[in-house]
Design a protein around this motif. Sequence first.
Motif, PDB file in Angstrom:
ATOM      1  N   VAL A   4       0.799  -1.209   0.025  1.00 13.15           N
ATOM      2  CA  VAL A   4      -0.170   0.007  -0.012  1.00 13.15           C
ATOM      3  C   VAL A   4       0.816   1.224   0.157  1.00 13.15           C
ATOM      4  O   VAL A   4       1.732   1.573   0.792  1.00 13.15           O
ATOM      5  N   ARG A  21      -5.246   4.291   2.168  1.00 16.77           N
ATOM      6  CA  ARG A  21      -5.890   3.669   0.884  1.00 16.77           C
ATOM      7  C   ARG A  21      -7.244   4.048   1.154  1.00 16.77           C
ATOM      8  O   ARG A  21      -7.982   3.483   1.841  1.00 16.77           O
ATOM      9  N   ARG A  22      -7.514   4.424  -0.314  1.00 16.38           N
ATOM     10  CA  ARG A  22      -9.051   4.632  -0.502  1.00 16.38           C
ATOM     11  C   ARG A  22      -9.756   3.288  -0.667  1.00 16.38           C
ATOM     12  O   ARG A  22      -9.167   2.418  -1.426  1.00 16.38           O
ATOM     13  N   LEU A  23     -10.991   2.781   0.277  1.00 16.77           N
ATOM     14  CA  LEU A  23     -11.600   1.529  -0.043  1.00 16.77           C
ATOM     15  C   LEU A  23     -12.355   1.631  -1.228  1.00 16.77           C
ATOM     16  O   LEU A  23     -12.305   0.749  -2.251  1.00 16.77           O
ATOM     17  N   SER A  24     -13.431   2.611  -1.307  1.00 17.72           N
ATOM     18  CA  SER A  24     -14.144   2.940  -2.157  1.00 17.72           C
ATOM     19  C   SER A  24     -15.074   4.395  -2.085  1.00 17.72           C
ATOM     20  O   SER A  24     -14.818   4.951  -0.896  1.00 17.72           O
ATOM     21  N   LEU A  27     -17.541   3.886   0.659  1.00 16.03           N
ATOM     22  CA  LEU A  27     -17.019   3.323   1.777  1.00 16.03           C
ATOM     23  C   LEU A  27     -16.049   4.131   2.771  1.00 16.03           C
ATOM     24  O   LEU A  27     -16.422   4.191   3.997  1.00 16.03           O
ATOM     25  N   ALA A  29     -12.034   5.104   3.613  1.00 12.45           N
ATOM     26  CA  ALA A  29     -10.542   4.758   3.364  1.00 12.45           C
ATOM     27  C   ALA A  29     -10.053   4.030   4.706  1.00 12.45           C
ATOM     28  O   ALA A  29     -10.615   4.000   5.724  1.00 12.45           O
ATOM     29  N   GLU A  30      -8.755   3.480   4.472  1.00 13.40           N
ATOM     30  CA  GLU A  30      -8.155   2.888   5.649  1.00 13.40           C
ATOM     31  C   GLU A  30      -6.939   3.423   5.991  1.00 13.40           C
ATOM     32  O   GLU A  30      -6.102   4.036   5.023  1.00 13.40           O
ATOM     33  N   TRP A  51     -10.014  11.546   7.941  1.00  5.53           N
ATOM     34  CA  TRP A  51     -11.228  10.958   8.051  1.00  5.53           C
ATOM     35  C   TRP A  51     -12.193  12.003   7.328  1.00  5.53           C
ATOM     36  O   TRP A  51     -13.068  11.378   6.754  1.00  5.53           O
ATOM     37  N   ALA A  54     -11.963  11.144   3.773  1.00  7.11           N
ATOM     38  CA  ALA A  54     -12.557   9.878   3.058  1.00  7.11           C
ATOM     39  C   ALA A  54     -14.068  10.086   3.022  1.00  7.11           C
ATOM     40  O   ALA A  54     -14.639   9.172   2.588  1.00  7.11           O
ATOM     41  N   VAL A  59     -11.092   3.395   8.621  1.00  7.12           N
ATOM     42  CA  VAL A  59     -10.567   2.107   9.099  1.00  7.12           C
ATOM     43  C   VAL A  59      -9.166   2.253   9.705  1.00  7.12           C
ATOM     44  O   VAL A  59      -8.160   2.795   8.798  1.00  7.12           O
ATOM     45  N   ARG A  61      -6.067   0.298  10.468  1.00  9.62           N
ATOM     46  CA  ARG A  61      -5.690  -0.978  10.323  1.00  9.62           C
ATOM     47  C   ARG A  61      -4.089  -1.085  11.389  1.00  9.62           C
ATOM     48  O   ARG A  61      -3.439  -0.232  11.278  1.00  9.62           O
TER      49      ARG A  61
END
Length: 70
Positions: A4, A21-24, A27, A29-30, A51, A54, A59, A61
Motif C-alpha cells: 500500500v 488507502r481509499r476503499l471505495s 465506503l 478509506a483505511e 477522516w 474519506a 478504518v 488497520r
Amino acid sequence: MGAVPSVPTQSSAAIGTLRVRRLSPALGAEVLDFDVPGCSEAEFEELRRAWADAQGLLVIRNARMSPAEH
C-alpha cells in the motif's frame, strides 16, 4: 495483496504523511500502521483530516493498542 503506497494528506509537508488507502467512494478509506496512543496532536489532526477527506468510514488497520488503551 500488494504493498500500500503512502498517500500524503493535504498538509503532509507540515506534519508528515499517513499511509492511507481509499476503499471505495461509498465506503471511505483505511489508515495503516498508525500508532494511536503514541500520536502527537499534529498527527491526530492529520488523522482527523484523513477522516474528513474519506467522506465516510475511516478504518485504522494494525493499530497498536493494548486492551487498556482501547
